[in-house]
Design a protein around this motif. Structure first.
Motif, PDB file in Angstrom:
ATOM      1  N   THR A   1       0.858  -1.186   0.000  1.00  0.00           N
ATOM      2  CA  THR A   1       0.000   0.000   0.000  1.00  0.00           C
ATOM      3  C   THR A   1       0.891   1.232   0.000  1.00  0.00           C
ATOM      4  N   VAL A   2       0.582   2.183  -0.861  1.00  0.00           N
ATOM      5  CA  VAL A   2       1.287   3.459  -0.877  1.00  0.00           C
ATOM      6  C   VAL A   2       0.287   4.563  -0.595  1.00  0.00           C
ATOM      7  N   VAL A   3       0.654   5.473   0.286  1.00  0.00           N
ATOM      8  CA  VAL A   3      -0.205   6.606   0.625  1.00  0.00           C
ATOM      9  C   VAL A   3       0.487   7.881   0.177  1.00  0.00           C
ATOM     10  N   ILE A   4      -0.205   8.661  -0.646  1.00  0.00           N
ATOM     11  CA  ILE A   4       0.310   9.945  -1.127  1.00  0.00           C
ATOM     12  C   ILE A   4      -0.210  11.042  -0.200  1.00  0.00           C
ATOM     13  N   LEU A   5       0.719  11.755   0.444  1.00  0.00           N
ATOM     14  CA  LEU A   5       0.355  12.839   1.352  1.00  0.00           C
ATOM     15  C   LEU A   5       1.129  14.095   0.995  1.00  0.00           C
ATOM     16  N   ASN A   6       0.549  15.247   1.300  1.00  0.00           N
ATOM     17  CA  ASN A   6       1.282  16.502   1.192  1.00  0.00           C
ATOM     18  C   ASN A   6       2.170  16.620   2.423  1.00  0.00           C
ATOM     19  N   GLY A   7       3.473  16.408   2.225  1.00  0.00           N
ATOM     20  CA  GLY A   7       4.389  16.366   3.349  1.00  0.00           C
ATOM     21  C   GLY A   7       4.598  17.686   4.052  1.00  0.00           C
ATOM     22  N   LYS A   8       4.149  18.790   3.444  1.00  0.00           N
ATOM     23  CA  LYS A   8       4.342  20.095   4.070  1.00  0.00           C
ATOM     24  C   LYS A   8       3.206  20.448   5.026  1.00  0.00           C
ATOM     25  N   LYS A   9       2.134  19.682   4.993  1.00  0.00           N
ATOM     26  CA  LYS A   9       0.991  19.947   5.873  1.00  0.00           C
ATOM     27  C   LYS A   9       1.110  19.048   7.103  1.00  0.00           C
ATOM     28  N   MET A  10       1.793  19.566   8.117  1.00  0.00           N
ATOM     29  CA  MET A  10       2.130  18.751   9.279  1.00  0.00           C
ATOM     30  C   MET A  10       0.887  18.300  10.051  1.00  0.00           C
ATOM     31  N   GLU A  11      -0.138  19.135  10.117  1.00  0.00           N
ATOM     32  CA  GLU A  11      -1.364  18.734  10.822  1.00  0.00           C
ATOM     33  C   GLU A  11      -2.021  17.552  10.115  1.00  0.00           C
ATOM     34  N   ASN A  12      -1.955  17.534   8.792  1.00  0.00           N
ATOM     35  CA  ASN A  12      -2.509  16.420   8.033  1.00  0.00           C
ATOM     36  C   ASN A  12      -1.690  15.154   8.280  1.00  0.00           C
ATOM     37  N   MET A  13      -0.379  15.302   8.378  1.00  0.00           N
ATOM     38  CA  MET A  13       0.476  14.164   8.719  1.00  0.00           C
ATOM     39  C   MET A  13       0.108  13.624  10.098  1.00  0.00           C
ATOM     40  N   GLU A  14      -0.103  14.509  11.029  1.00  0.00           N
ATOM     41  CA  GLU A  14      -0.493  14.099  12.377  1.00  0.00           C
ATOM     42  C   GLU A  14      -1.798  13.315  12.332  1.00  0.00           C
ATOM     43  N   ALA A  15      -2.734  13.785  11.512  1.00  0.00           N
ATOM     44  CA  ALA A  15      -4.026  13.107  11.403  1.00  0.00           C
ATOM     45  C   ALA A  15      -3.855  11.703  10.851  1.00  0.00           C
ATOM     46  N   PHE A  16      -2.996  11.539   9.864  1.00  0.00           N
ATOM     47  CA  PHE A  16      -2.758  10.204   9.313  1.00  0.00           C
ATOM     48  C   PHE A  16      -2.202   9.270  10.373  1.00  0.00           C
ATOM     49  N   PHE A  17      -1.196   9.711  11.094  1.00  0.00           N
ATOM     50  CA  PHE A  17      -0.571   8.844  12.083  1.00  0.00           C
ATOM     51  C   PHE A  17      -1.486   8.578  13.269  1.00  0.00           C
ATOM     52  N   ALA A  18      -2.417   9.470  13.499  1.00  0.00           N
ATOM     53  CA  ALA A  18      -3.391   9.260  14.571  1.00  0.00           C
ATOM     54  C   ALA A  18      -4.578   8.437  14.085  1.00  0.00           C
ATOM     55  N   GLU A  19      -4.505   7.976  12.817  1.00  0.00           N
ATOM     56  CA  GLU A  19      -5.567   7.183  12.201  1.00  0.00           C
ATOM     57  C   GLU A  19      -6.887   7.941  12.168  1.00  0.00           C
ATOM     58  N   GLY A  20      -6.772   9.257  11.953  1.00  0.00           N
ATOM     59  CA  GLY A  20      -7.959  10.085  11.819  1.00  0.00           C
ATOM     60  C   GLY A  20      -8.238  10.389  10.367  1.00  0.00           C
ATOM     61  N   ASN A  21      -9.091  11.365  10.114  1.00  0.00           N
ATOM     62  CA  ASN A  21      -9.393  11.773   8.750  1.00  0.00           C
ATOM     63  C   ASN A  21      -8.231  12.604   8.208  1.00  0.00           C
ATOM     64  N   PHE A  22      -7.750  12.242   7.041  1.00  0.00           N
ATOM     65  CA  PHE A  22      -6.614  12.962   6.456  1.00  0.00           C
ATOM     66  C   PHE A  22      -6.857  13.169   4.966  1.00  0.00           C
ATOM     67  N   GLN A  23      -6.179  14.161   4.420  1.00  0.00           N
ATOM     68  CA  GLN A  23      -6.214  14.408   2.977  1.00  0.00           C
ATOM     69  C   GLN A  23      -5.099  13.605   2.325  1.00  0.00           C
ATOM     70  N   GLY A  24      -5.427  12.857   1.304  1.00  0.00           N
ATOM     71  CA  GLY A  24      -4.412  12.071   0.622  1.00  0.00           C
ATOM     72  C   GLY A  24      -5.053  10.969  -0.194  1.00  0.00           C
ATOM     73  N   THR A  25      -4.205  10.208  -0.873  1.00  0.00           N
ATOM     74  CA  THR A  25      -4.665   9.115  -1.731  1.00  0.00           C
ATOM     75  C   THR A  25      -4.027   7.816  -1.291  1.00  0.00           C
ATOM     76  N   ILE A  26      -4.863   6.788  -1.138  1.00  0.00           N
ATOM     77  CA  ILE A  26      -4.395   5.453  -0.800  1.00  0.00           C
ATOM     78  C   ILE A  26      -4.393   4.616  -2.085  1.00  0.00           C
ATOM     79  N   ILE A  27      -3.223   4.044  -2.393  1.00  0.00           N
ATOM     80  CA  ILE A  27      -3.081   3.179  -3.577  1.00  0.00           C
ATOM     81  C   ILE A  27      -2.806   1.771  -3.104  1.00  0.00           C
ATOM     82  N   ARG A  28      -3.649   0.829  -3.537  1.00  0.00           N
ATOM     83  CA  ARG A  28      -3.435  -0.577  -3.173  1.00  0.00           C
ATOM     84  C   ARG A  28      -4.065  -1.464  -4.227  1.00  0.00           C
ATOM     85  N   ASN A  29      -3.852  -2.749  -4.135  1.00  0.00           N
ATOM     86  CA  ASN A  29      -4.369  -3.665  -5.147  1.00  0.00           C
ATOM     87  C   ASN A  29      -5.889  -3.781  -5.117  1.00  0.00           C
TER      88      ASN A  29
END
Length: 228
Positions: free
Chosen positions: A199-227
């Protein structure tokens, strides 16, 4: 204890000159996660440094694709050394850059990887490291919020994807690599990730709050690529 593989786009580390403010924020974020028990493998692209060298070579005498790639590879190694220096207290002392030799069974919280040989970007290195260390996913940190069907700078109404399968994603990015290619995730890396069922997740690395949301397993902006 979770292991995360992060592929940092060179465009967010060296968008023009080195973005020390961003690196300061990134270091704080990684250190905070390390203090909670997480471990990281970090790869980084060549960014503007690579493009400047490639452009200079082309201007002076012309350059073929292999030499363009080598200039990019050395730029990624310089950027990787910068990351290893920034995380000196937490990082394995040797940068993973030669996959023809045994890679370390590192005990430190952080391992830094860089370009290896011509034919692909550091996205592919991130996939190889995920395979070697049995990580299930790769986080691609760039300057875009989502994967789009078209370049949103050219078509503001381009379709965006919050989830997409590898077959459809590879239709968007194609199958050929060229030095300096601008793609959400490089075509060669995408092919290997699909084969490995990563699985690859595309995130905007400059948006630190969004990164925090991803790692907290919350709602985040980004794209999940998987089979599937």
């Amino acid at each position: 204890m979770a292991l995360y593989v992060l592929s940092l786009g060179g465009s967010i580390v060296v968008p023009g000159s080195i973005d020390a403010d961003y690196l300061t924020q990134f270091k704080k974020f990684i250190n905070r996660r390390v203090s909670q028990g997480d471990r990281f493998i970090l790869t980084v692209g060549g960014g503007k440094t690579a493009r400047n060298y490639q452009a200079a070579a082309e201007t002076v005498s012309g350059v073929d694709d292999e030499e363009r790639d080598w200039l990019g590879i050395h730029a990624t190694r310089l950027n990787a050394h910068l990351l290893r220096t920034i995380f000196k207290e937490q990082a394995h002392p040797i940068i993973a850059k030669d996959f023809d030799v045994s890679l370390p069974d590192f005990e430190e919280p952080i391992l830094v990887g860089a370009g290896w040989k011509p034919g692909w970007s550091t996205d592919y290195i991130a996939v190889l490291l995920a395979e070697r260390y049995q990580a299930q996913s790769v986080l691609n940190l760039s300057n875009i919020d989502y994967v789009y069907a078209e370049d949103p700078r050219e078509n503001p109404n381009a379709q965006r994807f919050e989830k997409i399968n590898w077959a459809d994603f590879r239709q968007i990015v194609g199958s050929e690599w060229s030095p300096g290619l601008s793609a959400p995730f490089d075509p060669i890396a995408s092919k290997r990730a699909e084969e490995l069922d990563l699985t690859v997740v595309i995130l905007n690395g400059k948006k630190m709050e969004n990164m925090e949301a991803f790692f907290a397993e919350g709602n985040f902006q980004g794209t999940i690529i998987r089979n599937t």
